[in-house]
Scaffold this motif. Structure first.
Motif, PDB file in Angstrom:
ATOM      1  N   UNK A 237      13.632  14.609 -17.019  1.00  0.00           N
ATOM      2  CA  UNK A 237      14.238  13.391 -17.218  1.00  0.00           C
ATOM      3  C   UNK A 237      13.592  12.396 -16.138  1.00  0.00           C
ATOM      4  N   UNK A 238      13.091  13.274 -15.161  1.00  0.00           N
ATOM      5  CA  UNK A 238      12.490  12.523 -13.922  1.00  0.00           C
ATOM      6  C   UNK A 238      11.425  11.559 -14.262  1.00  0.00           C
ATOM      7  N   UNK A 239      10.540  11.882 -15.132  1.00  0.00           N
ATOM      8  CA  UNK A 239       9.535  10.927 -15.771  1.00  0.00           C
ATOM      9  C   UNK A 239      10.178   9.585 -16.410  1.00  0.00           C
ATOM     10  N   UNK A 240      11.166   9.806 -16.908  1.00  0.00           N
ATOM     11  CA  UNK A 240      11.596   8.550 -17.471  1.00  0.00           C
ATOM     12  C   UNK A 240      12.483   7.704 -16.558  1.00  0.00           C
ATOM     13  N   UNK A 241      13.335   8.421 -15.744  1.00  0.00           N
ATOM     14  CA  UNK A 241      14.044   7.689 -14.628  1.00  0.00           C
ATOM     15  C   UNK A 241      12.912   6.857 -13.847  1.00  0.00           C
ATOM     16  N   UNK A 242      11.946   7.514 -13.138  1.00  0.00           N
ATOM     17  CA  UNK A 242      11.170   7.116 -12.214  1.00  0.00           C
ATOM     18  C   UNK A 242      10.096   5.925 -12.912  1.00  0.00           C
ATOM     19  N   UNK A 243       9.674   6.395 -14.151  1.00  0.00           N
ATOM     20  CA  UNK A 243       8.757   5.743 -14.795  1.00  0.00           C
ATOM     21  C   UNK A 243       9.210   4.231 -14.819  1.00  0.00           C
ATOM     22  N   UNK A 244      10.741   4.012 -15.036  1.00  0.00           N
ATOM     23  CA  UNK A 244      11.242   2.639 -15.002  1.00  0.00           C
ATOM     24  C   UNK A 244      11.144   2.116 -13.363  1.00  0.00           C
ATOM     25  N   UNK A 245      11.464   2.895 -12.629  1.00  0.00           N
ATOM     26  CA  UNK A 245      12.158   2.183 -11.369  1.00  0.00           C
ATOM     27  C   UNK A 245      11.261   2.563 -10.129  1.00  0.00           C
ATOM     28  N   UNK A 246      10.302   3.591 -10.292  1.00  0.00           N
ATOM     29  CA  UNK A 246       9.799   3.648  -8.970  1.00  0.00           C
ATOM     30  C   UNK A 246       8.717   2.815  -8.563  1.00  0.00           C
ATOM     31  N   UNK A 247       8.090   2.001  -9.385  1.00  0.00           N
ATOM     32  CA  UNK A 247       7.219   0.690  -8.569  1.00  0.00           C
ATOM     33  C   UNK A 247       8.337  -0.226  -8.107  1.00  0.00           C
ATOM     34  N   UNK A 248       9.464  -0.484  -8.550  1.00  0.00           N
ATOM     35  CA  UNK A 248      10.335  -1.496  -7.918  1.00  0.00           C
ATOM     36  C   UNK A 248      10.881  -0.768  -6.610  1.00  0.00           C
ATOM     37  N   UNK A 249      11.138   0.416  -6.231  1.00  0.00           N
ATOM     38  CA  UNK A 249      11.358   1.062  -5.150  1.00  0.00           C
ATOM     39  C   UNK A 249      10.218   0.412  -4.046  1.00  0.00           C
ATOM     40  N   UNK A 250       8.958   0.549  -4.583  1.00  0.00           N
ATOM     41  CA  UNK A 250       7.888   0.456  -3.565  1.00  0.00           C
ATOM     42  C   UNK A 250       7.805  -0.986  -3.479  1.00  0.00           C
ATOM     43  N   UNK A 251       8.078  -2.041  -4.258  1.00  0.00           N
ATOM     44  CA  UNK A 251       7.804  -3.376  -4.323  1.00  0.00           C
ATOM     45  C   UNK A 251       8.923  -4.016  -3.115  1.00  0.00           C
ATOM     46  N   UNK A 252      10.055  -3.312  -3.418  1.00  0.00           N
ATOM     47  CA  UNK A 252      11.218  -3.846  -2.517  1.00  0.00           C
ATOM     48  C   UNK A 252      11.947  -3.259  -1.516  1.00  0.00           C
ATOM     49  N   UNK A 253      12.029  -1.710  -1.705  1.00  0.00           N
ATOM     50  CA  UNK A 253      12.827  -1.247  -0.842  1.00  0.00           C
ATOM     51  C   UNK A 253      12.183  -0.127   0.171  1.00  0.00           C
ATOM     52  N   UNK A 254      11.129   0.472  -0.453  1.00  0.00           N
ATOM     53  CA  UNK A 254      10.601   1.492   0.314  1.00  0.00           C
ATOM     54  C   UNK A 254       8.870   1.210   0.189  1.00  0.00           C
ATOM     55  N   UNK A 255       8.309   0.041   1.228  1.00  0.00           N
ATOM     56  CA  UNK A 255       7.147  -0.527   0.921  1.00  0.00           C
ATOM     57  C   UNK A 255       6.052   0.461   1.464  1.00  0.00           C
ATOM     58  N   UNK A 256       4.986   0.704   0.628  1.00  0.00           N
ATOM     59  CA  UNK A 256       3.883   1.768   1.064  1.00  0.00           C
ATOM     60  C   UNK A 256       2.863   0.958   2.014  1.00  0.00           C
ATOM     61  N   UNK A 257       2.640   1.792   3.049  1.00  0.00           N
ATOM     62  CA  UNK A 257       1.443   1.544   3.978  1.00  0.00           C
ATOM     63  C   UNK A 257       1.640  -0.110   4.373  1.00  0.00           C
ATOM     64  N   UNK A 258       3.038  -0.236   5.103  1.00  0.00           N
ATOM     65  CA  UNK A 258       3.335  -1.298   5.964  1.00  0.00           C
ATOM     66  C   UNK A 258       3.168  -2.753   5.306  1.00  0.00           C
ATOM     67  N   UNK A 259       3.336  -2.787   4.126  1.00  0.00           N
ATOM     68  CA  UNK A 259       2.947  -3.867   3.222  1.00  0.00           C
ATOM     69  C   UNK A 259       4.177  -4.644   3.013  1.00  0.00           C
ATOM     70  N   UNK A 260       4.049  -6.204   2.466  1.00  0.00           N
ATOM     71  CA  UNK A 260       5.159  -6.925   2.550  1.00  0.00           C
ATOM     72  C   UNK A 260       5.943  -6.968   1.062  1.00  0.00           C
ATOM     73  N   UNK A 261       7.312  -7.015   1.293  1.00  0.00           N
ATOM     74  CA  UNK A 261       8.173  -6.931  -0.120  1.00  0.00           C
ATOM     75  C   UNK A 261       7.734  -8.009  -1.095  1.00  0.00           C
ATOM     76  N   UNK A 262       7.445  -7.952  -2.116  1.00  0.00           N
ATOM     77  CA  UNK A 262       7.369  -8.767  -3.283  1.00  0.00           C
ATOM     78  C   UNK A 262       5.750  -9.509  -3.288  1.00  0.00           C
ATOM     79  N   UNK A 263       5.102  -9.017  -2.235  1.00  0.00           N
ATOM     80  CA  UNK A 263       3.517  -9.610  -2.402  1.00  0.00           C
ATOM     81  C   UNK A 263       2.948  -9.191  -3.653  1.00  0.00           C
TER      82      UNK A 263
END
Length: 506
Positions: free
Chosen positions: A99-125
């Motif tokens: 089920x992890x594929x379904x769960x993270x398929x929907x929400x993983x990108x949003x984590x990275x956009x707003x909550x845990x941003x990769x490579x010190x980027x800016x939220x929502x950019x």
């Protein structure tokens, strides 16, 4: 083939699991307090080991695909595949993804956009949205699937080519010289691996159970106070599904369940892709793959030594630890279903076909969520941060046409996904605790069902302790010793292949 229970491995494993569960139940609050501390300490101090283990597995897999032993066939030169290619890939794909594929398929990108941003980027950019999809593909791509290749090849070659007895992870230890190999070392490897086989599905169920519970509550309007009763009902249904499948075995049960699972999941993904916009998702996917190729080496070696390391620890290191926990399960299961395949096919089947399956999920489910977030139709990040993963996915489903039908469909897919994973896990655990002829071993049905019950019991305790945060800690604590075992497996397998095939490459 007649088999009997291996009490030397079965009893210690069951006792250890029972002791761990007892401690958790008795000292529940203390365990909850320890969770964050343990995770931070382990991920911060030993995270680089998981990065190194992933790189080692990737390089080994490439060597298998391009190297001198790529055409060595599991079971000998005349062996034929036991399963059609679709069923073979479906079994590998659904066993690991759960089920992890379904769960993270929907929400993983949003984590990275707003909550845990990769490579010190800016939220929502805009660039952050692009990197979010890039990293989602990375964590579910070839690096992830390469973690299973060393154990799959080592065990398959040991069982079918070297005709070794019993089905154990310590088979992969045989390439180490006798001077450096001990019985106690093999025994410890088998116990740690067996613990990993039990823990792997419980981590996935810890992700899927809250979502499935929330879907049932939403559809039928069931109050929160009945949450535990719903989860017990779900576990009973699981037991019925995978208990029946395990009882029937690989050929009749696991294969058919995996086929149904894969087809239903991709139909659902296709529908979500159409809702997102076909041209939109292909435009986004081309961009994502371009970024993935450009930044592949950086992502594969990124440890963030001069930053806070939060993203790497929370995601990349956790992912590799989580997937390494799956290594014994996937190694033995893939070995069992890969007779008649060449070593190259075993590696490519996992790294290419299974990766593509995951990328379809990220392309469809992930881009649907990104579109909602970017257009302002739904602030998924706020729901995710305030109410959790299950609530966020429910809100996403509510934006779709016929939301209740989509909820029912997703609930059924999650149920089957998790049943497939536990199905395969209990099958492998039973074989690991059974004595017999490795190539023809078939654990008794009662032992398989018993291990399925053990996995359910562990899941219940996991949910009581605290869900996703505990999943992360379990992955780190169980994955760390298994990462060292992976290094041993790689070295041993290379030595074995060289020793036995240098004069007769088949």
């Amino acid at each position: 083939m007649k088999s009997k229970l291996d009490f030397k491995r079965f009893l210690p494993a069951v006792i250890i699991i029972a002791l761990v569960l007892s401690v958790v139940v008795v000292y529940l609050e203390d365990v909850r307090l320890m969770v964050d501390r343990l995770y931070s300490a382990c991920a911060g101090s030993f995270g680089w080991i998981f990065i190194l283990a992933n790189l080692s597995a990737l390089l080994f897999s490439v060597w298998i695909i391009l190297g001198p032993y790529k055409n060595v066939r599991i079971g000998g030169a005349d062996a034929q595949p036991e399963y059609r290619t679709f069923s073979w890939i479906a079994m590998m794909f659904t066993t690991s993804c759960s089920a992890g594929l379904i769960v993270f398929g929907f929400i993983e990108p949003i984590y990275y956009v707003a909550l845990n941003i990769p490579m010190h980027g800016n939220a929502y950019a805009v660039e952050t949205y692009e990197y979010a999809q890039m990293y989602s593909h990375y964590h579910w791509g070839v690096n992830a699937w390469s973690l299973y290749v060393p154990a799959s090849i080592a065990i398959a070659y040991g069982i079918y080519n070297r005709k070794q007895r019993n089905v154990q992870m310590s088979l992969a230890y045989d390439g180490i010289s006798k001077k450096n190999r001990t019985k106690i070392g093999s025994y410890v490897i088998d116990l740690v691996s067996l613990f990993g086989v039990v823990m792997a599905p419980t981590t996935s169920m810890g992700l899927g159970m809250p979502l499935l519970t929330a879907i049932i509550q939403e559809i039928w309007g069931i109050p929160q106070q009945y949450e535990q009763m719903i989860q017990i009902l779900i576990l009973i249904i699981w037991m019925a599904i995978f208990g029946t499948s395990v009882y029937l075995g690989i050929h009749k049960g696991i294969k058919n369940l995996s086929n149904i699972n894969a087809i239903s999941a991709f139909v659902f993904m296709g529908i979500v892709g159409i809702l997102t916009g076909v041209f939109y998702i292909f435009q986004a996917e081309i961009n994502t793959i371009g970024l993935y190729i450009q930044n592949f080496v950086r992502m594969a070696t990124y440890t963030d030594p001069y930053g806070d390391g939060v993203f790497v620890q929370k995601w990349t290191i956790w992912y590799w630890a989580w997937l390494i926990v799956y290594m014994p399960l996937m190694g033995i299961f893939n070995a069992r279903i890969s007779k008649g395949r060449t070593l190259k096919q075993v590696a490519l089947g996992q790294m290419i076909w299974c990766s593509l399956g995951c990328w379809v999920a990220m392309m469809t489910l992930g881009n649907y969520s990104i579109k909602l977030q970017m257009t302002g139709q739904l602030d998924i990040a706020s729901v995710l941060d305030g109410q959790g993963q299950a609530a966020a996915i429910l809100e996403i489903l509510k934006t779709m046409p016929f939301p209740r039908i989509m909820m029912v469909a997703l609930g059924i897919i999650c149920l089957i996904f998790m049943a497939t994973t536990v199905d395969s896990s209990s099958f492998v655990a039973a074989e690991m605790t059974t004595k017999g002829d490795g190539a023809h071993l078939m654990a008794s049905r009662s032992v398989r069902v018993l291990w399925a019950a053990v996995i359910c019991a562990v899941t219940v305790v996991l949910l009581k302790v605290g869900g996703f945060s505990v999943v992360q800690v379990l992955a780190i604590l169980t994955g760390l010793p298994l990462a060292f075992i992976m290094f041993i497996v790689i070295i041993s397998t290379i030595r074995t292949l060289k020793k036995e095939n240098d004069h007769s490459k088949t």
